[in-house]
Scaffold this motif. Structure first.
Motif, PDB file in Angstrom:
ATOM      1  N   VAL A  65       0.867  -1.171   0.000  1.00  0.00           N
ATOM      2  CA  VAL A  65       0.000   0.000   0.000  1.00  0.00           C
ATOM      3  C   VAL A  65       0.905   1.224   0.000  1.00  0.00           C
ATOM      4  N   SER A 112      -6.520   4.935  -6.008  1.00  0.00           N
ATOM      5  CA  SER A 112      -7.780   5.468  -5.482  1.00  0.00           C
ATOM      6  C   SER A 112      -8.129   6.771  -6.174  1.00  0.00           C
ATOM      7  N   ILE A 131      -4.139   6.920  -2.561  1.00  0.00           N
ATOM      8  CA  ILE A 131      -3.552   5.634  -2.168  1.00  0.00           C
ATOM      9  C   ILE A 131      -3.452   4.769  -3.416  1.00  0.00           C
ATOM     10  N   TRP A 139      -7.892   5.148   0.951  1.00  0.00           N
ATOM     11  CA  TRP A 139      -7.680   3.702   1.074  1.00  0.00           C
ATOM     12  C   TRP A 139      -9.034   3.009   1.168  1.00  0.00           C
TER      13      TRP A 139
END
Length: 171
Positions: free
Chosen positions: A9, A42, A66, A136
């Motif tokens: 991530v 995102s 993200i 996220w």
């Protein structure tokens, strides 16, 4: 030997220059890098600048996002890639939490916990930052931050001051 594919991530932020274009370009560069096999970004969100003294409504606003990616790079090689891309986009490190053209943080590296002089994963402040948690959650409604709980519960706890923008990042 086949390299292991590790989910990661990444968090992106910028408050100087063409913020959204810089983030999109950085995401495309990461995806094109050897050892990065996928990247899903995102939608971007705009937020007030956070400084060492707290939120600064007079500073240029940030755009944040993200990305979920998969890589065969080891954590430090990935960090080197991220820092090289930041530098190529004009990132300087003169003032801690200062204005920046691009910031890329490694939030998670698979399920690993890493703490050394260069890298701490999971990111030590991700659970406190709506500008990390909100995008996220947009990307993965079931996301969890090890040691802290689900992203949805964390965001509910701290609140969401971000504004979702219509355009997402690189796909």
């Amino acid at each position: 030997m086949i390299a292991q594919l590790v989910p990661v991530v990444l968090a992106f932020g910028a408050n100087l220059g063409d913020r959204g274009e810089t983030i999109a370009a950085a995401q495309a560069e990461i995806l094109a890098a050897p050892g990065v096999l996928s990247l899903s970004a995102s939608p971007l969100r705009e937020t007030i600048a956070l400084t060492l003294d707290g939120p600064d409504p007079d500073a240029p606003r940030y755009i944040n996002g993200i990305a979920l990616a998969e890589t065969t790079l080891d954590p430090h090689a990935l960090l080197d890639l991220l820092q090289r891309i930041e530098s190529e986009h004009g990132r300087t490190r003169d003032v801690r939490w200062g204005d920046r053209t691009l910031d890329i943080d490694l939030i998670l590296y698979g399920g690993r916990s890493i703490r050394d002089e260069r890298l701490t994963v999971p990111h030590p402040r991700a659970h406190e930052r709506d500008f990390v948690l909100a995008p996220w959650l947009d990307l993965d409604p079931h996301a969890a931050l090890p040691g802290h709980g689900t992203v949805a519960a964390l965001l509910e706890r701290i609140g969401d001051s971000t504004t979702r923008l219509d355009d997402g990042g690189a796909r």
